[in-house]
Design an enzyme around this catalytic site. Sequence first.
Site, PDB file in Angstrom:
ATOM      1  N   ASP A 197      -3.677   2.965   4.350  1.00 43.01           N
ATOM      2  CA  ASP A 197      -2.483   3.496   3.684  1.00 43.01           C
ATOM      3  C   ASP A 197      -2.463   5.013   3.653  1.00 43.01           C
ATOM      4  OD1 ASP A 197      -1.240   1.128   3.179  1.00 43.01           O
ATOM      5  OD2 ASP A 197      -1.831   0.977   1.078  1.00 43.01           O
ATOM      6  N   LYS A 214       2.401   3.854   3.277  1.00 45.38           N
ATOM      7  CA  LYS A 214       3.744   3.857   2.696  1.00 45.38           C
ATOM      8  C   LYS A 214       3.791   4.883   1.582  1.00 45.38           C
ATOM      9  CE  LYS A 214       3.531  -0.511   1.722  1.00 45.38           C
ATOM     10  NZ  LYS A 214       2.281  -0.802   2.414  1.00 45.38           N
ATOM     11  N   MET A 255       2.509   7.265 -10.577  1.00 51.44           N
ATOM     12  CA  MET A 255       3.656   7.416  -9.680  1.00 51.44           C
ATOM     13  C   MET A 255       4.930   7.813 -10.435  1.00 51.44           C
ATOM     14  SD  MET A 255       2.830   4.001  -7.413  1.00 51.44           S
ATOM     15  CE  MET A 255       2.812   2.982  -8.898  1.00 51.44           C
TER      16      MET A 255
END
Length: 507
Positions: free
Chosen positions: A37, A59, A174
Amino acid sequence: MNSQGMVYLVGAGPGDAGLLTLRGAELLARADVVVYDALVNPDLLRHAPKGAEIIYGGKRAKDHALPQSELNQLLIAKARSGKTVVRLKGGDPYVFGRGGEEAEELADARVPFEVVPGVSSFVAVPSYAGIPLTHREFCSRITLITGHENPAKENSTIDWAQVARTPGTKVIMMGTDRIGPISRTLVANGMDPATPVAMVRWGTTGRQESISGTLANIEQVAQQEEIGPPTVTVIGEVVNLREKLNWFERRPLFGQRIVLTRAREQASHLAQRLQELGAEVLEVPTIKIEAPTRREDVVDALLELNSYDWLVFTSPNGVSNFFQYFFRQFHDMRDLGGARVAAVGPATANKLKELHLQVDLMPDEALAANIAEAFSEFESIDNLKICLLRAEVANPDLPKALEALGAIVDDIACYRTVPETEDPSGAAAKLTEAGADWITFTSGSTVEHFHTRFDLPALLKKHPGIKLASIGPETTKSLSALGLTPKIEAVVHSIDGLISALLQEGK
């Protein structure tokens, strides 16, 4: 191996390569395929076999290398073809990492899988920022929240009123772009606007950046400091301990981006030392070590070992490569004969001592005149036979200086340095785009090959803040040939000496 292969969902940790679990490293070492990732430290890929297929499946919010559905089918297809597949995911696979969805797809396809937990960023990043998530004097409860969802939207899956009422530390992952709405929502639901808040970007890495504020002003602080993702946000009284417990950002080389140009096999010790001192390390090896063009010269030297009075090694590479050839032909160190051994510099001497060889002479300076002087002070070498074991392309001054003292010198190339052009970790691209604080050079060949690849004067012109560090006078000589002067030259011409010089300059 299972006929249909196996998929391992492996947590790669939060960024610091040292936080990968032993199980994760073991599985990477035998992977046929690695799918990793965006937030995975590329340095971890070095654990994979050289022949492994490496696939970027990363991603980020608006940048998907592979759609999730395609990635799931890729894992299934690779496993069904009999491959051992390591799906390397940032942090922990099951903590906001869609690992559960991938595991479900594998289970539905009847593909065997194993989940290897990783150190999650919600635990590690606050620790590296000096913030304990729990503390007996402040709290004994943690609330973990994803910040992807807008708290102002109707029918939110997060009960923000309950979050605000729940005592203890709140960790938001996030949530960089939504820290303003999140803060206002928490205050609107009863939290004190003066509640301390910290945001940590690129936590656990040399790029770590931390800011502090309160629920009332953290949005303004974040905008002022231009904090972008990825971040971990901590809300609660434990943030006040940061000033006292902030160990990571106080290390002596923290905030320094240092480029290593040594061959990849040799850079690990220097990289580890610099990272432990807080630096962000970019490994941009410009050379790799290969067999000499004329291996028969080494063979001839091995056949004549008993005729030499001295074996002279000028680098650790010379030691490693010579003894690779030696042990292919001999099985007893006594076959080395009665020659005395000289090592130029402490690093070379240490390499010989690892083989339990006594070093009879060790000139500290790599300059030919100094080496010759050391020999003349030790004994007369008139008519003595010396085997000089070093790189294929090397300074001709040393054999000339020894011959001037009457020695009979066989200059034997036991390895050669060739350009390294691969960039598996993206470090070379990062250097070209963003620059660095230091570029370290440990030999003249690293200077020459680096210049061939990057055009060193042009790179310095593009990034005028870059400083050069040289391990010693021979390396400095190669920089001088380009019209460049290093900011520092190690007093002791070794890796430890180079590190000491960087630390001294940083004071």
